[in-house]
Design a protein around this motif. Structure first.
Motif, PDB file in Angstrom:
ATOM      1  N   THR A 156       0.847  -1.183   0.000  1.00  0.00           N
ATOM      2  CA  THR A 156       0.000   0.000   0.000  1.00  0.00           C
ATOM      3  C   THR A 156       0.890   1.242   0.000  1.00  0.00           C
ATOM      4  O   THR A 156       2.104   1.156   0.189  1.00  0.00           O
ATOM      5  CB  THR A 156      -0.920   0.026   1.230  1.00  0.00           C
ATOM      6  N   ASP A 157       0.251   2.398  -0.204  1.00  0.00           N
ATOM      7  CA  ASP A 157       1.018   3.638  -0.189  1.00  0.00           C
ATOM      8  C   ASP A 157       1.650   3.887   1.174  1.00  0.00           C
ATOM      9  O   ASP A 157       2.777   4.397   1.267  1.00  0.00           O
ATOM     10  CB  ASP A 157       0.122   4.814  -0.585  1.00  0.00           C
ATOM     11  N   ARG A 158       0.969   3.513   2.236  1.00  0.00           N
ATOM     12  CA  ARG A 158       1.518   3.715   3.577  1.00  0.00           C
ATOM     13  C   ARG A 158       2.681   2.774   3.865  1.00  0.00           C
ATOM     14  O   ARG A 158       3.570   3.103   4.666  1.00  0.00           O
ATOM     15  CB  ARG A 158       0.420   3.549   4.625  1.00  0.00           C
ATOM     16  N   LEU A 175       5.527   4.782   1.720  1.00  0.00           N
ATOM     17  CA  LEU A 175       5.831   6.150   2.112  1.00  0.00           C
ATOM     18  C   LEU A 175       5.790   6.380   3.617  1.00  0.00           C
ATOM     19  O   LEU A 175       6.434   7.308   4.118  1.00  0.00           O
ATOM     20  CB  LEU A 175       4.837   7.115   1.446  1.00  0.00           C
ATOM     21  N   HIS A 215       2.979   7.198   4.918  1.00  0.00           N
ATOM     22  CA  HIS A 215       1.819   8.087   5.017  1.00  0.00           C
ATOM     23  C   HIS A 215       1.001   7.938   3.737  1.00  0.00           C
ATOM     24  O   HIS A 215       1.376   7.199   2.822  1.00  0.00           O
ATOM     25  CB  HIS A 215       2.236   9.547   5.223  1.00  0.00           C
ATOM     26  N   SER A 216      -0.105   8.661   3.669  1.00  0.00           N
ATOM     27  CA  SER A 216      -0.993   8.561   2.520  1.00  0.00           C
ATOM     28  C   SER A 216      -0.326   9.128   1.260  1.00  0.00           C
ATOM     29  O   SER A 216       0.470  10.079   1.333  1.00  0.00           O
ATOM     30  CB  SER A 216      -2.295   9.309   2.795  1.00  0.00           C
ATOM     31  N   ARG A 217      -0.670   8.571   0.120  1.00  0.00           N
ATOM     32  CA  ARG A 217      -0.117   9.060  -1.140  1.00  0.00           C
ATOM     33  C   ARG A 217      -0.679  10.423  -1.528  1.00  0.00           C
ATOM     34  O   ARG A 217      -0.202  11.036  -2.488  1.00  0.00           O
ATOM     35  CB  ARG A 217      -0.398   8.066  -2.266  1.00  0.00           C
ATOM     36  N   LYS A 218      -1.694  10.903  -0.793  1.00  0.00           N
ATOM     37  CA  LYS A 218      -2.225  12.229  -1.078  1.00  0.00           C
ATOM     38  C   LYS A 218      -1.146  13.302  -0.940  1.00  0.00           C
ATOM     39  O   LYS A 218      -1.232  14.351  -1.584  1.00  0.00           O
ATOM     40  CB  LYS A 218      -3.389  12.547  -0.129  1.00  0.00           C
ATOM     41  N   MET A 236       1.658  13.160  -2.119  1.00  0.00           N
ATOM     42  CA  MET A 236       2.331  13.253  -3.412  1.00  0.00           C
ATOM     43  C   MET A 236       1.518  14.058  -4.425  1.00  0.00           C
ATOM     44  O   MET A 236       1.898  14.148  -5.587  1.00  0.00           O
ATOM     45  CB  MET A 236       2.602  11.843  -3.956  1.00  0.00           C
ATOM     46  N   TRP A 244       1.857   7.881  -9.054  1.00  0.00           N
ATOM     47  CA  TRP A 244       1.220   7.537  -7.790  1.00  0.00           C
ATOM     48  C   TRP A 244      -0.292   7.406  -7.907  1.00  0.00           C
ATOM     49  O   TRP A 244      -0.939   6.788  -7.051  1.00  0.00           O
ATOM     50  CB  TRP A 244       1.566   8.571  -6.727  1.00  0.00           C
ATOM     51  N   PHE A 245      -0.879   7.998  -8.943  1.00  0.00           N
ATOM     52  CA  PHE A 245      -2.333   7.916  -9.151  1.00  0.00           C
ATOM     53  C   PHE A 245      -2.637   7.470 -10.578  1.00  0.00           C
ATOM     54  O   PHE A 245      -3.221   8.213 -11.359  1.00  0.00           O
ATOM     55  CB  PHE A 245      -2.992   9.274  -8.872  1.00  0.00           C
ATOM     56  N   ARG A 248      -5.724  14.316 -10.965  1.00  0.00           N
ATOM     57  CA  ARG A 248      -4.601  14.670 -10.093  1.00  0.00           C
ATOM     58  C   ARG A 248      -3.554  15.501 -10.837  1.00  0.00           C
ATOM     59  O   ARG A 248      -3.069  16.504 -10.308  1.00  0.00           O
ATOM     60  CB  ARG A 248      -3.955  13.401  -9.520  1.00  0.00           C
TER      61      ARG A 248
END
Length: 217
Positions: free
Chosen positions: A38-40, A43, A45-48, A50, A167-168, A175
């Motif tokens: 997952t993104d977490r 990273l 943390h959330s991919r948001k 990015m 990432w998206f 995005r």
């Protein structure tokens, strides 16, 4: 597509994520994808984030193009430049800002220029241009602002757009559109302040105000 053997991801501090299996998948063009994380996990943390970080970076470099246009007359008076001089300074900047995108992307896909390194180099070049912004020689301005500034801003621009798309991948349009808009969002504070402080602008605003109605008895 070819898949590598399953591997265990141990990069996350979360014990559950540390034992989550993941694998790397390579397509026919040599591009590698990591599946199972997952993104977490990657990273922390959330991919948001990015989306917001590239958006801020795009706002920072937007002044090189849009704010320059609003300050063109001021630069001409301050340095004795002609309209042709200011035109060529910005034209060279646009050429290198757009032209660096392809070689930067090619080097990034080859693994020679990572996204982090591209951002560091681009930010450093932009900071160097700001430090040399007082130069009045038009040829040095073309070399500094046009070439060096164009390459720096182009590296930041291309990296931000590319990273958001990676990432998206399922929501690439929305995005990347949001981040791309940041290239203009950062300029209004500078352009508004410059225009409002210009004598010609104040005179035009003063002249456009409706006068008080005259009352005749």
């Amino acid at each position: 597509m070819t898949a590598d053997p399953l591997a265990t991801n141990t990069s996350s501090s979360d014990s559950q994520a540390a034992h989550r299996p993941c694998r790397e998948v390579t397509d026919s063009r040599g591009r590698v994808y990591r599946i199972g994380e997952t993104d977490r996990d990657i990273l922390g943390h959330s991919r948001k984030l990015m989306v917001y970080l590239p958006w801020i970076a795009m706002m920072a470099i937007s002044v090189f193009e849009y704010a320059y246009g609003s300050a063109e007359d001021t630069l001409s008076h301050a340095h004795g430049w002609t309209q042709s001089n200011t035109f060529w300074i910005l034209s060279v900047w646009v050429f290198f800002q757009a032209g660096i995108a392809f070689p930067a992307g090619w080097l990034r896909e080859k693994g020679v220029l990572t996204a982090r390194r591209a951002m560091y180099i681009g930010s450093g070049l932009c900071a160097l241009v700001l430090a040399l912004s007082h130069l009045s020689n038009v040829w040095l301005a073309i070399l500094g602002f046009g070439v060096v500034g164009g390459i720096g801003a182009g590296l930041v621009y291309a990296t931000c757009i590319n990273m958001v798309g990676k990432w998206f991948p399922e929501r690439r349009g929305a995005r990347t559109g949001f981040v791309n808009g940041g290239f203009a969002y950062g300029s209004p504070p500078f352009t508004t302040e410059h225009l409002s402080s210009a004598p010609s602008f104040r005179e035009e605003v003063k002249g456009s105000r409706p006068g008080r109605p005259q009352h005749h008895r």
